[in-house]
Write a protein that holds these residues in place. Structure first.
Motif, PDB file in Angstrom:
ATOM      1  N   ALA A  34       0.809  -1.262  -0.025  1.00 59.74           N
ATOM      2  CA  ALA A  34       0.040   0.246   0.225  1.00 59.74           C
ATOM      3  C   ALA A  34       0.857   1.162  -0.017  1.00 59.74           C
ATOM      4  N   GLU A  35       2.013   1.427   0.828  1.00 63.49           N
ATOM      5  CA  GLU A  35       2.899   2.546   0.739  1.00 63.49           C
ATOM      6  C   GLU A  35       3.390   2.645  -0.340  1.00 63.49           C
ATOM      7  N   GLN A  36       3.992   1.598  -1.221  1.00 66.75           N
ATOM      8  CA  GLN A  36       4.374   1.747  -2.338  1.00 66.75           C
ATOM      9  C   GLN A  36       3.635   2.315  -3.312  1.00 66.75           C
ATOM     10  N   GLY A  37       2.265   1.610  -3.333  1.00 67.41           N
ATOM     11  CA  GLY A  37       1.274   2.520  -4.137  1.00 67.41           C
ATOM     12  C   GLY A  37       1.090   3.733  -4.036  1.00 67.41           C
ATOM     13  N   ARG A  38       1.335   4.239  -2.792  1.00 63.90           N
ATOM     14  CA  ARG A  38       0.848   5.513  -2.578  1.00 63.90           C
ATOM     15  C   ARG A  38       2.151   6.428  -3.233  1.00 63.90           C
ATOM     16  N   CYS A  39       3.241   5.756  -2.995  1.00 64.81           N
ATOM     17  CA  CYS A  39       4.561   6.464  -3.514  1.00 64.81           C
ATOM     18  C   CYS A  39       4.619   6.704  -4.818  1.00 64.81           C
ATOM     19  N   GLN A  40       3.883   5.459  -5.580  1.00 65.21           N
ATOM     20  CA  GLN A  40       4.062   5.394  -6.943  1.00 65.21           C
ATOM     21  C   GLN A  40       2.943   6.332  -7.624  1.00 65.21           C
ATOM     22  N   LEU A  41       1.777   6.574  -6.827  1.00 65.29           N
ATOM     23  CA  LEU A  41       0.769   7.659  -7.165  1.00 65.29           C
ATOM     24  C   LEU A  41       1.287   8.813  -7.056  1.00 65.29           C
ATOM     25  N   PHE A  73      -1.704  -1.393  -5.160  1.00 65.18           N
ATOM     26  CA  PHE A  73      -2.743  -1.330  -4.448  1.00 65.18           C
ATOM     27  C   PHE A  73      -3.464  -2.629  -4.533  1.00 65.18           C
ATOM     28  N   MET A  74      -3.613  -3.196  -5.778  1.00 68.78           N
ATOM     29  CA  MET A  74      -4.388  -4.625  -5.850  1.00 68.78           C
ATOM     30  C   MET A  74      -3.682  -5.636  -5.054  1.00 68.78           C
ATOM     31  N   ARG A  75      -2.253  -5.635  -5.067  1.00 70.54           N
ATOM     32  CA  ARG A  75      -1.456  -6.632  -4.056  1.00 70.54           C
ATOM     33  C   ARG A  75      -1.853  -6.297  -2.783  1.00 70.54           C
ATOM     34  N   ALA A  76      -1.962  -5.152  -2.265  1.00 70.79           N
ATOM     35  CA  ALA A  76      -2.148  -4.980  -0.873  1.00 70.79           C
ATOM     36  C   ALA A  76      -3.462  -5.309  -0.641  1.00 70.79           C
ATOM     37  N   TYR A  77      -4.543  -5.101  -1.479  1.00 75.88           N
ATOM     38  CA  TYR A  77      -5.944  -5.597  -1.083  1.00 75.88           C
ATOM     39  C   TYR A  77      -6.208  -7.009  -1.110  1.00 75.88           C
ATOM     40  N   GLU A  78      -5.324  -7.734  -1.964  1.00 75.42           N
ATOM     41  CA  GLU A  78      -5.416  -9.189  -1.818  1.00 75.42           C
ATOM     42  C   GLU A  78      -4.866  -9.572  -0.577  1.00 75.42           C
ATOM     43  N   LEU A  79      -3.973  -8.920   0.129  1.00 79.48           N
ATOM     44  CA  LEU A  79      -3.565  -9.291   1.224  1.00 79.48           C
ATOM     45  C   LEU A  79      -4.209  -8.669   2.653  1.00 79.48           C
ATOM     46  N   ASP A  80      -5.120  -7.629   2.396  1.00 76.91           N
ATOM     47  CA  ASP A  80      -5.794  -7.268   3.409  1.00 76.91           C
ATOM     48  C   ASP A  80      -7.038  -6.401   2.780  1.00 76.91           C
ATOM     49  N   THR A  86      -6.529   1.362   1.430  1.00 77.89           N
ATOM     50  CA  THR A  86      -6.251   0.803  -0.034  1.00 77.89           C
ATOM     51  C   THR A  86      -7.540   0.935  -0.820  1.00 77.89           C
ATOM     52  N   GLY A  87      -8.700   0.317  -0.240  1.00 75.92           N
ATOM     53  CA  GLY A  87      -9.836   0.276  -1.126  1.00 75.92           C
ATOM     54  C   GLY A  87     -10.339   1.478  -1.733  1.00 75.92           C
ATOM     55  N   TYR A  88     -10.209   2.703  -0.739  1.00 71.24           N
ATOM     56  CA  TYR A  88     -10.269   4.046  -1.334  1.00 71.24           C
ATOM     57  C   TYR A  88      -9.366   4.398  -2.531  1.00 71.24           C
ATOM     58  N   SER A 116     -14.030   9.115   1.067  1.00 74.08           N
ATOM     59  CA  SER A 116     -14.646   8.128   0.597  1.00 74.08           C
ATOM     60  C   SER A 116     -16.151   8.280   0.422  1.00 74.08           C
ATOM     61  N   LEU A 117     -16.790   8.724   1.259  1.00 74.81           N
ATOM     62  CA  LEU A 117     -18.178   9.058   0.749  1.00 74.81           C
ATOM     63  C   LEU A 117     -18.483   9.916  -0.343  1.00 74.81           C
ATOM     64  N   TRP A 118     -17.541  10.959  -0.324  1.00 75.86           N
ATOM     65  CA  TRP A 118     -17.885  11.881  -1.362  1.00 75.86           C
ATOM     66  C   TRP A 118     -17.486  11.027  -2.772  1.00 75.86           C
ATOM     67  N   LEU A 119     -16.326  10.341  -2.838  1.00 73.13           N
ATOM     68  CA  LEU A 119     -16.000   9.552  -3.975  1.00 73.13           C
ATOM     69  C   LEU A 119     -17.037   8.799  -4.244  1.00 73.13           C
ATOM     70  N   GLY A 120     -17.835   8.020  -3.513  1.00 75.15           N
ATOM     71  CA  GLY A 120     -18.943   7.043  -3.720  1.00 75.15           C
ATOM     72  C   GLY A 120     -19.892   7.727  -4.433  1.00 75.15           C
ATOM     73  N   ILE A 121     -20.265   8.944  -3.746  1.00 67.72           N
ATOM     74  CA  ILE A 121     -21.309   9.737  -4.414  1.00 67.72           C
ATOM     75  C   ILE A 121     -20.979  10.222  -5.906  1.00 67.72           C
TER      76      ILE A 121
END
Length: 187
Positions: free
Chosen positions: A77-84, A96-103, A109-111, A143-148
């Motif tokens: 997840a942290e690697q994903g944030r750095c890449q982002l 993020f997908m790898r992080a999501y698979e693990l947790d 991560t979902g957000y 996350s709610l705003w993104l969902g909206i």
């Protein structure tokens, strides 16, 4: 000969913004214990903050290569944030997908996955991850705003209305709630 105090000092120095001293402390800790994957993760985090993503990726990779390392989801997840942060959206999605698979329960991560997919106009996939976050106790104003916005783009008005009600009730003073009241969906 203990690496832990150097690692702790490095974290404190990083928190206070003394990046040069923090880096020196991480280097000293890793000189004592070259196998400390938690140190590699934390040092990589610092390097990313210092806008040195190539070096950060090497250390994240070294931590992830350790078969005994138990914090893989956190590192992915942290690697994903750095890449982002460095405009590597495709690579970030993979991390993020790898992080999501693990947790799968990690709301951040979902957000991040939902946000990336929404930006790419992959609305159904974005909806899946956003709903997982927003249906849990860790939903945030962001996350709610993104969902909206996702539900609005998909035309699912009932789901959009439910999320709007949650945002107004739980986070009435948030910038996201204020944006909702203004109808600023595209800002």
């Amino acid at each position: 000969n203990w690496f832990e105090p150097y690692g702790m000092r490095a974290l404190i120095q990083m928190q206070t913004g003394d990046y040069a001293q923090s880096e020196a402390s991480f280097q000293k800790a890793l000189a004592i214990n070259t196998n400390a994957s938690d140190l590699k993760h934390n040092y990589a985090f610092l390097l990313c903050k210092m806008s040195r993503p190539e070096q950060a990726m090497k250390l994240f990779g070294a931590a992830l290569a350790d078969p005994a390392y138990g914090q893989r989801a956190k590192t992915w997840a942290e690697q994903g944030r750095c890449q982002l942060a460095n405009g590597q959206n495709t690579e970030a999605e993979t991390s993020f997908m790898r992080a999501y698979e693990l947790d799968a329960g990690n709301a951040a991560t979902g957000y991040n996955l939902a946000k990336l997919l929404f930006q790419r106009d992959e609305l159904s996939r974005a909806q899946f991850y956003a709903r997982r976050v927003n249906n849990g106790e860790r939903a945030s104003a962001e996350s709610l705003w993104l969902g909206i916005k996702i539900e609005r783009s998909l035309g699912t008005r009932d789901a959009q209305s439910q999320l709007e009600a949650q945002l107004r009730k739980r986070f009435p003073q948030s910038p996201e709630s204020i944006a909702l009241e203004r109808g600023a969906f595209n800002e």
